[in-house]
Design an enzyme around this catalytic site. Structure first.
Site, short mmCIF file in Angstrom:
data_model
loop_
_atom_site.label_atom_id
_atom_site.label_comp_id
_atom_site.label_asym_id
_atom_site.label_seq_id
_atom_site.Cartn_x
_atom_site.Cartn_y
_atom_site.Cartn_z
N ASP A 51 -7.61 49.28 -3.90
CA ASP A 51 -6.84 50.27 -4.82
C ASP A 51 -5.38 49.92 -4.75
O ASP A 51 -4.68 50.49 -5.71
CB ASP A 51 -7.23 51.75 -4.57
CG ASP A 51 -6.87 52.21 -3.37
OD1 ASP A 51 -6.37 51.69 -2.46
OD2 ASP A 51 -6.95 53.49 -3.24
N SER A 52 -5.10 48.80 -3.54
CA SER A 52 -3.89 48.32 -3.53
C SER A 52 -3.44 47.53 -5.03
O SER A 52 -2.15 47.16 -5.29
CB SER A 52 -3.66 47.48 -2.47
OG SER A 52 -4.67 46.37 -2.45
N LYS B 209 -15.69 51.19 -0.26
CA LYS B 209 -14.83 51.54 0.61
C LYS B 209 -14.16 52.75 0.24
O LYS B 209 -14.00 52.96 -0.82
CB LYS B 209 -13.49 50.67 1.14
CG LYS B 209 -12.68 50.99 2.21
CD LYS B 209 -11.74 49.98 2.49
CE LYS B 209 -10.51 49.97 1.64
NZ LYS B 209 -9.79 50.86 1.66
N ASP C 246 -13.10 49.36 -3.71
CA ASP C 246 -12.74 50.77 -3.18
C ASP C 246 -12.97 51.81 -4.23
O ASP C 246 -12.61 51.90 -5.64
CB ASP C 246 -10.90 50.38 -3.23
CG ASP C 246 -10.41 50.92 -1.76
OD1 ASP C 246 -11.12 51.56 -0.95
OD2 ASP C 246 -9.23 50.56 -1.69
N GLU D 60 -11.38 56.25 2.14
CA GLU D 60 -10.76 56.59 3.01
C GLU D 60 -11.03 57.89 3.71
O GLU D 60 -11.67 58.87 3.40
CB GLU D 60 -9.15 56.68 2.56
CG GLU D 60 -8.38 55.38 2.01
CD GLU D 60 -7.19 55.53 1.46
OE1 GLU D 60 -6.42 56.61 1.88
OE2 GLU D 60 -6.59 54.51 0.97
N GLU E 48 -5.83 50.84 9.81
CA GLU E 48 -4.71 50.57 9.27
C GLU E 48 -3.28 51.03 10.01
O GLU E 48 -3.20 52.31 10.18
CB GLU E 48 -4.39 50.80 7.65
CG GLU E 48 -3.03 50.43 6.97
CD GLU E 48 -3.14 50.41 5.59
OE1 GLU E 48 -4.19 50.62 4.90
OE2 GLU E 48 -2.25 50.03 5.00
#
Ligand code: KIV
Length: 288
Positions: A68-69, A137, A107, A139, A205
């Site tokens: 999602d970057s 993915k 993501d 978080e 990260e």
């Protein structure tokens, strides 16, 4: 972990190395697990479109993250927070279409899994069915345990993401995580929790290198570092950062392997000058 050269880093059991292997079938999470058993390091890059993904696939990058970057690096948002599931589905489908070998990880964007396991399953199912990703993915460590567990039980491989979690930027900012005894213990608990929930890998990260090394030793699933030092099993970079396309400052942990911003800008100016000066198109570019 001992440093191995690319040649030494080949599996000795006759199977294909993740990077440098010649297999044409898609890499799966089982290949990723075997690489950890062999102590093989591997690279991961982000990708947001079919053409870039095809270049990385041809270069042998075994795992691509449709991160999602994309929010900051592709779609023009300031953070990853506004990215929608529709956008992630569209970008992930393009990356799947552009690749043949890489495992594609899609993501889950902010707001698409925080409500609970059922929402997570609904969102992940879209990425798997509509985009064709091989894994998703999300978080969060302990706080995402139930989501990860249901997805894995439902047959969807999950890559977890702990340490700095950019979707929580409004709460945590962009700061190193896991500094100090208490924070380090929490990071270790988060790492074990996602492993227990069934994640096949975990992104670390922006955490101290020593702590990332310890997490990597303790876990049996691979760690994927970004700003987490040299000891993780894999390394990931955002492709626009590592190829020098991102404008302005990039984080200290980025290594720039090219300066695409300069190359593309120079090419655009050369084209513009040719057009304005009447030297493009020439006879060789014309049809009659
Ligand atoms: O969205 C992303 O690109 C990521 C990587 C930085 C791991 O989450």
């Amino acid at each position: 972990m001992t440093q191995l050269s690319a040649a030494q880093n080949k599996p000795s059991d006759g199977s294909k190395a993740l990077y440098g292997g010649k297999g044409t079938r898609r890499i799966t999470v089982r290949d990723i697990a075997l690489a950890k058993e062999r102590g093989e390091k591997w690279p991961m890059l982000t990708a947001y479109d079919a053409m870039t993904a095809s270049v990385f696939d041809e270069a042998g990058i075994p795992v691509m993250l449709v991160g999602d970057s994309a929010g900051n690096c592709h779609l023009g948002y300031d953070t990853t927070v506004p990215v929608t599931l529709d956008e992630m589905t569209m970008l992930s489908a393009a990356v799947v279409r552009g690749t043949q070998r890489a495992l594609i990880v899609g993501d889950l964007p902010f707001g698409s899994y925080q409500e609970g396991p059922v929402q997570a399953l609904r969102s992940a199912t879209r990425l798997v069915k509509e985009a064709g990703v091989g894994a998703v993915k999300l978080e969060g460590g302990e706080r995402s345990y139930e989501q990860i567990r249901l997805l894995v039980e439902s047959g969807i491989p999950v890559m977890a993401h702990i340490g700095l979690t950019p979707q929580s930027v409004n709460a945590m900012g962009y700061r190193v995580q896991g500094r100090g005894e208490e924070a380090a213990q929490q990071l270790l608990r988060d790492a074990k929790s996602v492993q227990d929930a069934g994640a096949f890998a975990v992104v670390l990260e922006l955490v101290p290198a020593e702590l990332a090394a310890e997490v990597t030793r303790v876990l049996h699933i691979p760690t994927v570092g970004i700003g987490a030092g040299p000891e993780t099993d894999a390394q990931v970079l955002v492709w626009t950062d590592m190829l020098g396309l991102t404008s302005g400052r990039v984080p200290k942990f980025v290594k720039k392997y090219a300066n695409l911003r300069q190359v593309m800008g120079d090419a655009a100016k050369a084209f513009a000058e040719d057009v304005v000066g009447g030297t493009f198109p020439l006879e060789e570019h014309s049809v009659h």
